[in-house]
Design an enzyme around this catalytic site. Sequence first.
Site, PDB file in Angstrom:
ATOM      1  N   CYS A  95       2.625  -7.781  11.015  1.00 53.88           N
ATOM      2  CA  CYS A  95       1.709  -8.902  10.814  1.00 53.88           C
ATOM      3  C   CYS A  95       2.346  -9.962   9.914  1.00 53.88           C
ATOM      4  O   CYS A  95       2.337  -9.845   8.693  1.00 53.88           O
ATOM      5  CB  CYS A  95       0.402  -8.391  10.204  1.00 53.88           C
ATOM      6  N   CYS A 100      -0.114 -11.645   7.500  1.00 53.60           N
ATOM      7  CA  CYS A 100      -0.517 -10.857   6.322  1.00 53.60           C
ATOM      8  C   CYS A 100       0.643 -10.729   5.325  1.00 53.60           C
ATOM      9  O   CYS A 100       0.435 -10.823   4.126  1.00 53.60           O
ATOM     10  CB  CYS A 100      -0.936  -9.436   6.694  1.00 53.60           C
ATOM     11  N   ASP A 101       1.860 -10.496   5.821  1.00 55.31           N
ATOM     12  CA  ASP A 101       2.955 -10.106   4.930  1.00 55.31           C
ATOM     13  C   ASP A 101       4.010 -11.190   4.707  1.00 55.31           C
ATOM     14  O   ASP A 101       4.881 -11.030   3.849  1.00 55.31           O
ATOM     15  CB  ASP A 101       3.667  -8.854   5.493  1.00 55.31           C
TER      16      ASP A 101
END
Length: 311
Positions: free
Chosen positions: A135, A138-139
């Site tokens: 992701c 997200c990261d």
Amino acid sequence: MNREKACELIIIGTGPAGLTASIYASRYGVKNIVLGELPGGQISESYLIDNYPGVEDISGADLAKKIFKHAQKYGAEIILSRVKKIKKNDNGFIVELDNEDKISGKALILATGSQRRRLGIPGESALQGKGVSYCATCDGFFYKERIVAVIGGSDSAAGAAAHLAGIAKKVYLIYRKKELRCEDYWKKILAKEKKIEIIFNTNVVEIVGAGRVEKIKTDTTERDKKEIVLDGVFVEIGADPDNWLARELGVALDEKGYIKVKKDGATKVVGVWAAGDGTNGSDKLKQIITATAEGAIAARSIADYLKKKKA
Ligand code: NDP
């Protein structure tokens, strides 16, 4: 404390398909409960959504929140818990959740979407969360001024590479064929981005690192070097339908595991409909707009089905 709840329609899946089904069902007067784990579903991990009509330039997380709130506005009861078991009986269905709640309903929509594919190469599992990510939204933040690679050649990979180019020092986009197959929209964005280097005709064969990703090994046919030193690897190679519940219920699947649906989203099992990425509907165009459309169509069909049952 375990609770038992009854409704007319159980919707499994909190992504665009399930939540849209809930919006439509509520507006048809069908009492529904939505079950799932990730509020808003997989789109909440998308960097940019720019093809949902009327909503330009929105992050996946923001669109997911909007759809979630929209469903709540019409009274959807949304329970965020994993489904553990499902059973069919003479009255309909009983779903048991991880939190021990039991939900019964007369009809069911499976809007369970898909699960991200993994490369299945050495180092991938061991270094997941230690430089291997699924992701970018997200990261990506953790890779400021670092070197990363995105694996894949379609829309998710292109979107992830574009997102990471705004954060990282260098982004390798590694694709196994000779020409990307993402939309032209993404190709134009990638072409403008100087930090992105696309490596074609290449597979990543191993991810290496002692406790954190340090480098990848490739089988490249285009470059001499078969190793790239980097800090992060983003695997964006698509997804497969998540249909274990459909299997439990005896719903027919196609050869790739997608739920076979009729035009109205009904499956071969009476009382079970399906919508979204996990079906073979909408000519398998896996988009938010097709998932929402399938959710709406299934809800209308179920409203008719329940009305006939009551008559
Ligand atoms: P896709 O299934 O479209 O593409 C997966 C990509 O990963 C392909 O390029 C595939 O290669 C590659 N791949 C698959 N397995 C491996 C492997 N083992 N090793 C290396 N490469 C591999 O997945 P996406 O997640 O990109 O998209 C899913 C759906 O969502 C699509 O319908 C897409 O259009 C849609 N989407 C749309 C977006 C948009 O902006 N409109 C954004 C994101 C997704 P190959 O090409 O060789 O098969």
